[in-house]
Scaffold this motif. Structure first.
Motif, PDB file in Angstrom:
ATOM      1  N   ARG A  66      92.720   8.470  50.381  1.00  0.00           N
ATOM      2  CA  ARG A  66      94.086   8.959  50.238  1.00  0.00           C
ATOM      3  C   ARG A  66      94.168  10.388  50.748  1.00  0.00           C
ATOM      4  N   LEU A  67      95.354  10.740  51.222  1.00  0.00           N
ATOM      5  CA  LEU A  67      95.622  12.083  51.716  1.00  0.00           C
ATOM      6  C   LEU A  67      96.380  12.850  50.653  1.00  0.00           C
ATOM      7  N   GLY A  68      95.878  14.043  50.310  1.00  0.00           N
ATOM      8  CA  GLY A  68      96.570  14.923  49.374  1.00  0.00           C
ATOM      9  C   GLY A  68      97.355  15.973  50.134  1.00  0.00           C
ATOM     10  N   SER A  69      97.785  17.012  49.442  1.00  0.00           N
ATOM     11  CA  SER A  69      98.600  18.049  50.074  1.00  0.00           C
ATOM     12  C   SER A  69      97.821  18.867  51.093  1.00  0.00           C
ATOM     13  N   ASN A  70      96.508  19.073  50.879  1.00  0.00           N
ATOM     14  CA  ASN A  70      95.701  19.831  51.843  1.00  0.00           C
ATOM     15  C   ASN A  70      94.275  19.289  51.937  1.00  0.00           C
ATOM     16  N   TYR A  71      94.084  18.021  51.644  1.00  0.00           N
ATOM     17  CA  TYR A  71      92.761  17.401  51.672  1.00  0.00           C
ATOM     18  C   TYR A  71      92.903  15.894  51.846  1.00  0.00           C
ATOM     19  N   PHE A  72      91.768  15.260  52.155  1.00  0.00           N
ATOM     20  CA  PHE A  72      91.713  13.813  51.973  1.00  0.00           C
ATOM     21  C   PHE A  72      90.545  13.535  51.061  1.00  0.00           C
ATOM     22  N   GLY A  73      90.670  12.475  50.283  1.00  0.00           N
ATOM     23  CA  GLY A  73      89.642  12.130  49.317  1.00  0.00           C
ATOM     24  C   GLY A  73      89.278  10.665  49.397  1.00  0.00           C
ATOM     25  N   LEU A  74      88.031  10.379  49.025  1.00  0.00           N
ATOM     26  CA  LEU A  74      87.554   9.009  48.882  1.00  0.00           C
ATOM     27  C   LEU A  74      87.429   8.727  47.396  1.00  0.00           C
ATOM     28  N   TYR A  75      87.891   7.556  46.977  1.00  0.00           N
ATOM     29  CA  TYR A  75      87.981   7.215  45.562  1.00  0.00           C
ATOM     30  C   TYR A  75      87.333   5.861  45.302  1.00  0.00           C
ATOM     31  N   ILE A  76      86.741   5.727  44.115  1.00  0.00           N
ATOM     32  CA  ILE A  76      86.325   4.416  43.647  1.00  0.00           C
ATOM     33  C   ILE A  76      87.442   3.927  42.738  1.00  0.00           C
ATOM     34  N   GLU A  77      87.881   2.727  42.987  1.00  0.00           N
ATOM     35  CA  GLU A  77      88.981   2.149  42.230  1.00  0.00           C
ATOM     36  C   GLU A  77      88.412   1.420  41.013  1.00  0.00           C
ATOM     37  N   PRO A  78      88.964   1.644  39.840  1.00  0.00           N
ATOM     38  CA  PRO A  78      88.451   0.951  38.656  1.00  0.00           C
ATOM     39  C   PRO A  78      88.796  -0.531  38.705  1.00  0.00           C
ATOM     40  N   THR A 111     101.636  16.528  54.797  1.00  0.00           N
ATOM     41  CA  THR A 111     100.534  16.545  55.757  1.00  0.00           C
ATOM     42  C   THR A 111     100.262  15.116  56.221  1.00  0.00           C
ATOM     43  N   TYR A 112      99.629  15.016  57.359  1.00  0.00           N
ATOM     44  CA  TYR A 112      99.179  13.727  57.856  1.00  0.00           C
ATOM     45  C   TYR A 112      97.924  13.958  58.674  1.00  0.00           C
ATOM     46  N   ALA A 113      97.143  12.908  58.843  1.00  0.00           N
ATOM     47  CA  ALA A 113      95.900  12.989  59.606  1.00  0.00           C
ATOM     48  C   ALA A 113      95.983  12.002  60.760  1.00  0.00           C
ATOM     49  N   ARG A 114      95.251  12.309  61.843  1.00  0.00           N
ATOM     50  CA  ARG A 114      95.269  11.434  63.017  1.00  0.00           C
ATOM     51  C   ARG A 114      93.928  11.534  63.724  1.00  0.00           C
ATOM     52  N   VAL A 115      93.368  10.378  64.112  1.00  0.00           N
ATOM     53  CA  VAL A 115      92.150  10.339  64.920  1.00  0.00           C
ATOM     54  C   VAL A 115      92.547  10.678  66.347  1.00  0.00           C
ATOM     55  N   GLU A 116      91.900  11.693  66.912  1.00  0.00           N
ATOM     56  CA  GLU A 116      92.239  12.169  68.249  1.00  0.00           C
ATOM     57  C   GLU A 116      91.206  11.696  69.276  1.00  0.00           C
ATOM     58  N   PRO A 117      91.620  11.485  70.541  1.00  0.00           N
ATOM     59  CA  PRO A 117      90.729  10.931  71.559  1.00  0.00           C
ATOM     60  C   PRO A 117      89.546  11.821  71.935  1.00  0.00           C
ATOM     61  N   ASP A 118      89.612  13.104  71.625  1.00  0.00           N
ATOM     62  CA  ASP A 118      88.504  14.008  71.966  1.00  0.00           C
ATOM     63  C   ASP A 118      87.384  13.997  70.941  1.00  0.00           C
ATOM     64  N   GLY A 119      87.510  13.212  69.872  1.00  0.00           N
ATOM     65  CA  GLY A 119      86.419  13.072  68.924  1.00  0.00           C
ATOM     66  C   GLY A 119      86.556  13.866  67.647  1.00  0.00           C
ATOM     67  N   PHE A 120      87.713  13.808  67.015  1.00  0.00           N
ATOM     68  CA  PHE A 120      87.874  14.471  65.726  1.00  0.00           C
ATOM     69  C   PHE A 120      89.034  13.860  64.959  1.00  0.00           C
ATOM     70  N   LEU A 121      88.995  14.062  63.634  1.00  0.00           N
ATOM     71  CA  LEU A 121      90.115  13.726  62.774  1.00  0.00           C
ATOM     72  C   LEU A 121      90.854  15.031  62.534  1.00  0.00           C
ATOM     73  N   ALA A 122      92.133  15.073  62.896  1.00  0.00           N
ATOM     74  CA  ALA A 122      92.932  16.282  62.734  1.00  0.00           C
ATOM     75  C   ALA A 122      93.885  16.104  61.563  1.00  0.00           C
ATOM     76  N   MET A 123      94.054  17.165  60.776  1.00  0.00           N
ATOM     77  CA  MET A 123      95.031  17.162  59.702  1.00  0.00           C
ATOM     78  C   MET A 123      96.148  18.110  60.117  1.00  0.00           C
ATOM     79  N   TYR A 124      97.361  17.602  60.089  1.00  0.00           N
ATOM     80  CA  TYR A 124      98.535  18.359  60.520  1.00  0.00           C
ATOM     81  C   TYR A 124      99.519  18.493  59.358  1.00  0.00           C
ATOM     82  N   GLN A 125     100.316  19.552  59.411  1.00  0.00           N
ATOM     83  CA  GLN A 125     101.465  19.647  58.526  1.00  0.00           C
ATOM     84  C   GLN A 125     102.732  19.412  59.338  1.00  0.00           C
ATOM     85  N   ARG A 126     102.732  19.829  60.561  1.00  0.00           N
ATOM     86  CA  ARG A 126     103.796  19.528  61.522  1.00  0.00           C
ATOM     87  C   ARG A 126     103.149  19.522  62.895  1.00  0.00           C
ATOM     88  N   GLU A 127     103.845  19.009  63.890  1.00  0.00           N
ATOM     89  CA  GLU A 127     103.264  18.960  65.236  1.00  0.00           C
ATOM     90  C   GLU A 127     102.902  20.367  65.689  1.00  0.00           C
TER      91      GLU A 127
END
Length: 192
Positions: A66-78, A111-127
């Motif tokens: 999930r994506l938070g306000s300024n992070y992404f996290g991995l969670y174990i679901e109960p 915020t949103y995240a996007r996989v970019e063609p140059d080899g990274f995951l980018a986190m954006y708040q606006r373009e």
């Protein structure tokens, strides 16, 4: 090229971006009624915006991203209890936007995240310039390829690129198996 199928004024279109859309053909330009990019499963592909409204789940829905306000996290679901009461998901990995130089503006929009063609995951708040860049192994090495990021069945987040014959591993979020949430059994901790 996009593949299409039409019936009763609507059509399904598979775009070159891997986005499957159902489009209404009633107006002068097609309206998108539904698209797969809005409902990711365990994988996000290059160019797909991953927003706080979406969740990546493993096939068995045991782990989530999930994506938070300024992070992404991995969670174990109960496990889902039959009685209807619930336990909150537990975060086992967190990546904060530019931990050294955070530039997420409170109240500045989602915020949103996007996989970019140059080899990274980018986190954006606006373009514009990203607020964060999570580099893959091939970042800045001139490897431009089709890329994807997948939440694996064991709860690890990995990125891959298509090398022309197979999906090559390009990033692993958790390198130490003992840091994965179920290496030693459900909700267990193992000693190294």
């Amino acid at each position: 090229t996009a593949a299409t199928s039409a019936s009763a004024g609507d059509r399904a279109v598979l775009l070159d971006t891997s986005n499957l859309q159902i489009q209404s053909t009633g107006g002068t330009s097609p309206d998108v009624l539904w698209q797969s990019f809005d409902y990711p499963s365990e994988t996000i592909v290059q160019g797909q915006n991953f927003t706080s409204a979406a969740t990546l789940y493993t096939i068995d829905r045991r782990f989530a991203m999930r994506l938070g306000s300024n992070y992404f996290g991995l969670y174990i679901e109960p496990p889902q209890p039959s009685s209807g009461g619930g336990v909150a998901a537990a975060m086992y990995f967190r990546h904060t936007a530019m931990e050294a130089k955070a530039q997420i503006v409170s109240g500045g929009g989602p915020t949103y995240a996007r996989v970019e063609p140059d080899g990274f995951l980018a986190m954006y708040q606006r373009e514009g310039p990203p607020a964060d860049v999570l580099s893959f192994d091939t970042f800045n090495r001139g490897v431009r390829a089709l890329r994807r990021m997948t939440l694996e069945p064991n709860g690890n987040l990995r990125a891959y690129y298509w090398d022309g014959a197979r999906w090559a591993l390009d990033y692993t979020a958790i390198n130490d198996p003992c840091q994965l949430p179920t290496t030693c059994g459900a909700y267990s901790i193992c000693a190294e």
